[in-house]
Design a protein around this motif. Sequence first.
Motif, mmCIF file in Angstrom:
data_model
loop_
_atom_site.group_PDB
_atom_site.id
_atom_site.type_symbol
_atom_site.label_atom_id
_atom_site.label_comp_id
_atom_site.label_asym_id
_atom_site.label_seq_id
_atom_site.Cartn_x
_atom_site.Cartn_y
_atom_site.Cartn_z
ATOM 1 N N ALA A 1 0.765 -1.297 -0.007
ATOM 2 C CA ALA A 1 -0.009 -0.188 -0.162
ATOM 3 C C ALA A 1 0.841 1.224 -0.165
ATOM 4 N N ALA A 2 1.890 1.178 0.771
ATOM 5 C CA ALA A 2 2.805 2.480 0.657
ATOM 6 C C ALA A 2 3.656 2.600 -0.486
ATOM 7 N N ALA A 3 4.039 1.480 -1.032
ATOM 8 C CA ALA A 3 4.616 1.392 -2.358
ATOM 9 C C ALA A 3 3.762 2.050 -3.572
ATOM 10 N N LEU A 4 2.501 1.896 -3.429
ATOM 11 C CA LEU A 4 1.755 2.219 -4.666
ATOM 12 C C LEU A 4 0.930 3.514 -4.011
ATOM 13 N N ALA A 5 1.322 4.199 -3.089
ATOM 14 C CA ALA A 5 0.805 5.358 -2.641
ATOM 15 C C ALA A 5 1.546 6.585 -3.503
ATOM 16 N N VAL A 6 1.445 6.614 -4.808
ATOM 17 C CA VAL A 6 2.334 7.644 -5.693
ATOM 18 C C VAL A 6 1.554 8.803 -6.099
ATOM 19 N N GLY B 1 7.745 2.147 -7.629
ATOM 20 C CA GLY B 1 7.376 1.941 -6.432
ATOM 21 C C GLY B 1 7.505 0.350 -5.610
ATOM 22 N N LEU B 2 6.785 -0.426 -6.452
ATOM 23 C CA LEU B 2 7.012 -1.931 -6.333
ATOM 24 C C LEU B 2 8.516 -2.393 -6.399
ATOM 25 N N PHE B 3 9.261 -1.817 -7.602
ATOM 26 C CA PHE B 3 10.503 -2.228 -7.577
ATOM 27 C C PHE B 3 11.433 -1.823 -6.445
ATOM 28 N N ASP B 4 11.338 -0.607 -5.898
ATOM 29 C CA ASP B 4 12.000 0.144 -4.894
ATOM 30 C C ASP B 4 11.639 -0.749 -3.295
ATOM 31 N N ALA B 5 10.387 -1.048 -3.264
ATOM 32 C CA ALA B 5 9.953 -1.732 -2.196
ATOM 33 C C ALA B 5 10.424 -3.096 -2.105
ATOM 34 N N ILE B 6 10.372 -3.817 -3.012
ATOM 35 C CA ILE B 6 11.109 -5.166 -3.083
ATOM 36 C C ILE B 6 12.417 -5.203 -2.775
#
Length: 235
Positions: free
Chosen positions: A72-77, A93-98
């Motif tokens: 959820a935090a990763a997709l809060a762009v 966002g997902l790339f950086d979170a992973i």
Amino acid sequence: MATRTRRAQRRTEALTRERIVEAAVELLDTAGESGLTFRALTERLATGAGAIYWHVANKNELLDAATDGVVAAALAVEPADSPRDGIRAAALGLFDAIERHPWLAAQLALQLSRSPWGSVTPRIFESIGRQVLALGVPEGSLFTATSALVHYVLGAAGQNAANAGGPPSEVDRAEFLDAVSQAWEELDPGDYPFTRAIAAEIRGHDDREQFLAGIDLVLAGITAVHLGGDAGADR
């Protein structure tokens, strides 16, 4: 005795599901899935196991909640200027979170394959799928187009995160990539003509740029197949 009781009550009252999930993410980041235990949580949160079980039933529920919170935090762009920019922002966002959370890639794979009815899979599909819809992809092709993007994002990001577990510094990374490139260049030209041809590209490549280039390739394919070539290029 009464003072200790009042302190315990205040600590329990201050404990929330959100704080438990936050602590779980911290443990996952530092100790991995095996290190996420209710005993470790009680120590980190300075509370009793009963207080945690009041908010979370078991470890699986906790893993699901931690995964959902990070996603959820990763997709809060920020809102994007175009659907393409929106897709790229969500993907990054997902790339950086992973990359930041080494445990996340495995949890996402489990979520997609074993419990797609949970909150994580719909959240990812909604974020990227809305942008695919805004591109103008026709009904009937939305699932296929969105799935192609989602699987590329999670697969490429997960592989990058796995690779990141190797060389810890830019110098070591350069040496590592140089060694790979050299090894590929020395392969038998009859058996590996293609691998030898791209060996030099391994040196010094940027993972994020390569990742985004892959997103652009997938989007180019979606555009060509569903939007008549350049029809959606500026959308």
